[in-house]
Design a protein around this motif. Sequence first.
Motif, PDB file in Angstrom:
ATOM      1  N   GLY A  26      79.837  15.403  45.966  1.00 44.74           N
ATOM      2  CA  GLY A  26      80.105  15.134  44.554  1.00 44.74           C
ATOM      3  C   GLY A  26      79.074  14.201  43.960  1.00 44.74           C
ATOM      4  N   GLY A  27      78.685  13.193  44.724  1.00 41.84           N
ATOM      5  CA  GLY A  27      77.643  12.282  44.254  1.00 41.84           C
ATOM      6  C   GLY A  27      76.318  12.984  44.085  1.00 41.84           C
ATOM      7  N   PHE A  28      76.022  13.895  45.024  1.00 41.51           N
ATOM      8  CA  PHE A  28      74.780  14.654  44.941  1.00 41.51           C
ATOM      9  C   PHE A  28      74.782  15.549  43.711  1.00 41.51           C
ATOM     10  CE2 PHE A  28      72.486  18.608  45.858  1.00 41.51           C
ATOM     11  CZ  PHE A  28      71.214  18.084  45.992  1.00 41.51           C
ATOM     12  N   GLU A  93      80.767  24.694  37.779  1.00 40.11           N
ATOM     13  CA  GLU A  93      80.982  24.226  39.158  1.00 40.11           C
ATOM     14  C   GLU A  93      81.167  22.716  39.210  1.00 40.11           C
ATOM     15  OE1 GLU A  93      81.483  26.018  41.883  1.00 40.11           O
ATOM     16  OE2 GLU A  93      81.372  27.791  40.627  1.00 40.11           O
ATOM     17  N   ILE A  94      80.366  22.006  38.436  1.00 38.93           N
ATOM     18  CA  ILE A  94      80.502  20.545  38.408  1.00 38.93           C
ATOM     19  C   ILE A  94      81.860  20.159  37.828  1.00 38.93           C
ATOM     20  CG2 ILE A  94      79.608  18.441  37.340  1.00 38.93           C
ATOM     21  CD1 ILE A  94      76.805  19.744  37.499  1.00 38.93           C
ATOM     22  N   MET A  95      82.254  20.823  36.740  1.00 42.52           N
ATOM     23  CA  MET A  95      83.551  20.531  36.141  1.00 42.52           C
ATOM     24  C   MET A  95      84.676  20.804  37.126  1.00 42.52           C
ATOM     25  SD  MET A  95      85.403  22.240  32.851  1.00 42.52           S
ATOM     26  CE  MET A  95      84.636  21.255  31.579  1.00 42.52           C
ATOM     27  N   HIS A  96      84.578  21.917  37.860  1.00 42.12           N
ATOM     28  CA  HIS A  96      85.622  22.252  38.834  1.00 42.12           C
ATOM     29  C   HIS A  96      85.712  21.195  39.929  1.00 42.12           C
ATOM     30  CE1 HIS A  96      88.332  24.753  41.141  1.00 42.12           C
ATOM     31  NE2 HIS A  96      87.555  24.545  42.196  1.00 42.12           N
ATOM     32  N   SER A  97      84.550  20.763  40.429  1.00 46.71           N
ATOM     33  CA  SER A  97      84.584  19.764  41.513  1.00 46.71           C
ATOM     34  C   SER A  97      85.091  18.418  41.018  1.00 46.71           C
ATOM     35  CB  SER A  97      83.202  19.622  42.146  1.00 46.71           C
ATOM     36  OG  SER A  97      82.293  19.089  41.219  1.00 46.71           O
ATOM     37  N   VAL A  98      84.740  18.030  39.800  1.00 45.05           N
ATOM     38  CA  VAL A  98      85.194  16.746  39.258  1.00 45.05           C
ATOM     39  C   VAL A  98      86.694  16.794  38.973  1.00 45.05           C
ATOM     40  CG1 VAL A  98      85.041  15.217  37.259  1.00 45.05           C
ATOM     41  CG2 VAL A  98      82.967  16.042  38.339  1.00 45.05           C
ATOM     42  N   LEU A  99      87.154  17.862  38.334  1.00 45.64           N
ATOM     43  CA  LEU A  99      88.566  17.939  37.974  1.00 45.64           C
ATOM     44  C   LEU A  99      89.472  18.165  39.174  1.00 45.64           C
ATOM     45  CD1 LEU A  99      88.464  20.008  34.669  1.00 45.64           C
ATOM     46  CD2 LEU A  99      88.679  17.538  34.956  1.00 45.64           C
ATOM     47  N   SER A 101      89.231  16.684  41.886  1.00 38.76           N
ATOM     48  CA  SER A 101      89.450  15.398  42.557  1.00 38.76           C
ATOM     49  C   SER A 101      90.484  14.544  41.832  1.00 38.76           C
ATOM     50  CB  SER A 101      88.134  14.625  42.671  1.00 38.76           C
ATOM     51  OG  SER A 101      87.676  14.264  41.381  1.00 38.76           O
ATOM     52  N   VAL A 102      90.893  14.963  40.621  1.00 41.61           N
ATOM     53  CA  VAL A 102      91.924  14.240  39.877  1.00 41.61           C
ATOM     54  C   VAL A 102      93.275  14.597  40.485  1.00 41.61           C
ATOM     55  CG1 VAL A 102      93.035  13.944  37.630  1.00 41.61           C
ATOM     56  CG2 VAL A 102      90.565  14.248  37.773  1.00 41.61           C
ATOM     57  N   PRO A 103      94.066  13.603  40.914  1.00 45.96           N
ATOM     58  CA  PRO A 103      95.344  13.929  41.552  1.00 45.96           C
ATOM     59  C   PRO A 103      96.323  14.584  40.581  1.00 45.96           C
ATOM     60  CG  PRO A 103      94.973  11.545  41.482  1.00 45.96           C
ATOM     61  CD  PRO A 103      93.796  12.188  40.878  1.00 45.96           C
ATOM     62  N   ASP A 104      97.129  15.484  41.124  1.00 46.22           N
ATOM     63  CA  ASP A 104      98.135  16.174  40.334  1.00 46.22           C
ATOM     64  C   ASP A 104      99.257  15.196  39.995  1.00 46.22           C
ATOM     65  OD1 ASP A 104     100.649  18.648  40.881  1.00 46.22           O
ATOM     66  OD2 ASP A 104      99.332  18.462  39.148  1.00 46.22           O
ATOM     67  N   PRO A 105      99.693  15.105  38.734  1.00 48.01           N
ATOM     68  CA  PRO A 105     100.720  14.131  38.382  1.00 48.01           C
ATOM     69  C   PRO A 105     102.073  14.421  39.025  1.00 48.01           C
ATOM     70  CG  PRO A 105     100.178  15.505  36.495  1.00 48.01           C
ATOM     71  CD  PRO A 105      99.213  15.840  37.585  1.00 48.01           C
ATOM     72  N   GLU A 106     102.339  15.689  39.355  1.00 47.08           N
ATOM     73  CA  GLU A 106     103.609  16.038  39.983  1.00 47.08           C
ATOM     74  C   GLU A 106     103.518  16.036  41.495  1.00 47.08           C
ATOM     75  OE1 GLU A 106     104.835  19.704  38.261  1.00 47.08           O
ATOM     76  OE2 GLU A 106     104.729  18.918  36.221  1.00 47.08           O
ATOM     77  N   GLY A 107     102.371  15.807  42.040  1.00 42.82           N
ATOM     78  CA  GLY A 107     102.196  15.716  43.479  1.00 42.82           C
ATOM     79  C   GLY A 107     102.239  17.055  44.191  1.00 42.82           C
ATOM     80  N   ARG A 108     102.017  18.151  43.496  1.00 42.37           N
ATOM     81  CA  ARG A 108     102.044  19.478  44.118  1.00 42.37           C
ATOM     82  C   ARG A 108     100.841  19.650  45.033  1.00 42.37           C
ATOM     83  NH1 ARG A 108     102.175  22.994  38.830  1.00 42.37           N
ATOM     84  NH2 ARG A 108     100.660  21.382  38.362  1.00 42.37           N
ATOM     85  N   ALA A 109     101.063  20.397  46.118  1.00 40.13           N
ATOM     86  CA  ALA A 109      99.961  20.708  47.025  1.00 40.13           C
ATOM     87  C   ALA A 109      99.000  21.645  46.307  1.00 40.13           C
ATOM     88  CB  ALA A 109     100.489  21.366  48.288  1.00 40.13           C
ATOM     89  N   PHE A 110      97.755  21.354  46.363  1.00 40.14           N
ATOM     90  CA  PHE A 110      96.689  22.124  45.716  1.00 40.14           C
ATOM     91  C   PHE A 110      96.858  22.194  44.197  1.00 40.14           C
ATOM     92  CE2 PHE A 110      97.200  24.020  49.977  1.00 40.14           C
ATOM     93  CZ  PHE A 110      95.981  23.650  50.511  1.00 40.14           C
ATOM     94  N   GLY A 111      97.679  21.349  43.622  1.00 39.02           N
ATOM     95  CA  GLY A 111      97.886  21.353  42.182  1.00 39.02           C
ATOM     96  C   GLY A 111      96.639  20.978  41.419  1.00 39.02           C
ATOM     97  N   SER A 112      95.896  20.015  41.934  1.00 40.84           N
ATOM     98  CA  SER A 112      94.676  19.599  41.234  1.00 40.84           C
ATOM     99  C   SER A 112      93.627  20.704  41.255  1.00 40.84           C
ATOM    100  CB  SER A 112      94.119  18.320  41.852  1.00 40.84           C
ATOM    101  OG  SER A 112      93.797  18.533  43.209  1.00 40.84           O
ATOM    102  N   ILE A 114      94.239  23.957  41.393  1.00 45.44           N
ATOM    103  CA  ILE A 114      94.692  25.028  40.498  1.00 45.44           C
ATOM    104  C   ILE A 114      94.394  24.670  39.049  1.00 45.44           C
ATOM    105  CG2 ILE A 114      96.732  26.237  39.646  1.00 45.44           C
ATOM    106  CD1 ILE A 114      97.859  25.990  42.517  1.00 45.44           C
ATOM    107  N   ARG A 115      94.702  23.437  38.676  1.00 41.64           N
ATOM    108  CA  ARG A 115      94.431  23.013  37.301  1.00 41.64           C
ATOM    109  C   ARG A 115      92.940  23.038  37.001  1.00 41.64           C
ATOM    110  NH1 ARG A 115      97.246  17.683  35.571  1.00 41.64           N
ATOM    111  NH2 ARG A 115      95.573  16.878  36.829  1.00 41.64           N
ATOM    112  N   ALA A 116      92.132  22.588  37.958  1.00 38.60           N
ATOM    113  CA  ALA A 116      90.676  22.589  37.759  1.00 38.60           C
ATOM    114  C   ALA A 116      90.141  24.013  37.627  1.00 38.60           C
ATOM    115  CB  ALA A 116      89.995  21.874  38.920  1.00 38.60           C
ATOM    116  N   ALA A 117      90.693  24.931  38.413  1.00 33.79           N
ATOM    117  CA  ALA A 117      90.247  26.327  38.340  1.00 33.79           C
ATOM    118  C   ALA A 117      90.592  26.934  36.989  1.00 33.79           C
ATOM    119  CB  ALA A 117      90.872  27.145  39.465  1.00 33.79           C
ATOM    120  N   LYS A 118      91.765  26.600  36.446  1.00 30.81           N
ATOM    121  CA  LYS A 118      92.160  27.131  35.141  1.00 30.81           C
ATOM    122  C   LYS A 118      91.201  26.667  34.051  1.00 30.81           C
ATOM    123  CE  LYS A 118      97.140  27.612  35.819  1.00 30.81           C
ATOM    124  NZ  LYS A 118      98.456  27.089  35.409  1.00 30.81           N
TER     125      LYS A 118
END
Length: 172
Positions: A26-28, A93-99, A101-112, A114-118
Motif C-alpha cells: 500500500g505504501g508503494f 486499483e488504488i481506491m480499492h486497496s485504500v478502501l 483497509s477501512v474496517p467495516d462498521p458492522e464487523g462483517r467478514a470481508f465487509g470492507s 465488498i464495500r471497496a469493490a462496489k
Amino acid sequence: MATPTRNGAAPGAKGNKFANAGAAAGGFVGAMGGSFMPSININVNRGNGRHGGGGQSLLPPPEFNSPAQVRNYCNTLRAAGVMMSMEVAMAAEIMHSVLSSVPDPEGRAFGSRIRAAKVSRKLKRSANALRSAAKNAASAYSVFQQEYQEEINRVRHRARKPKAPTMNWAQQ
C-alpha cells in the motif's frame, strides 16, 4: 543463542514474513501512484468558434479539412483515451486497496472488501469505457480510409512528384 535469519526471526520460530506486506504494498502504491499519473487539464473554450486563448485542450480543434487532420484528430483521441484509461484503471486499483483497509462498521467478514469493490467498480467501468473510446477512435480513422479511399487515391496520384530525369548514356 539463535542466530537471526534473513527475515529477522529466529530459526526455530516461524516469523510473520507477510505481516507487513500489505502495508508495504500500500505504501508503494501510494508513493508511486502520483509519479505514474501526470495531471491532466481539460479546458473547453466557448468563444465565437475561435480556438485560442489561454487554455490548452487535450484534443486538437475538430477541423476535418484534410485526411491528415482526420488522422491527427483520431490518433490524438486514441492516445488520450489509452493514457486516461490506464490512469483511471490505476486509480481504481488504488481506491480499492485504500478502501478495503477501512474496517467495516458492522464487523462483517470481508465487509470492507465488498464495500471497496462496489465503489471501485464504477472507476473500473470508466477505464473500460475510455479504452473503448480509444478503440473507436482508431476504428473511425480506419473506416474513414475505407469509405473515402477513392477520393484519397485520386488526390494522392495527382500529387505525386514528377519523375527525376533519367540519365541518357547515349548522348555524350
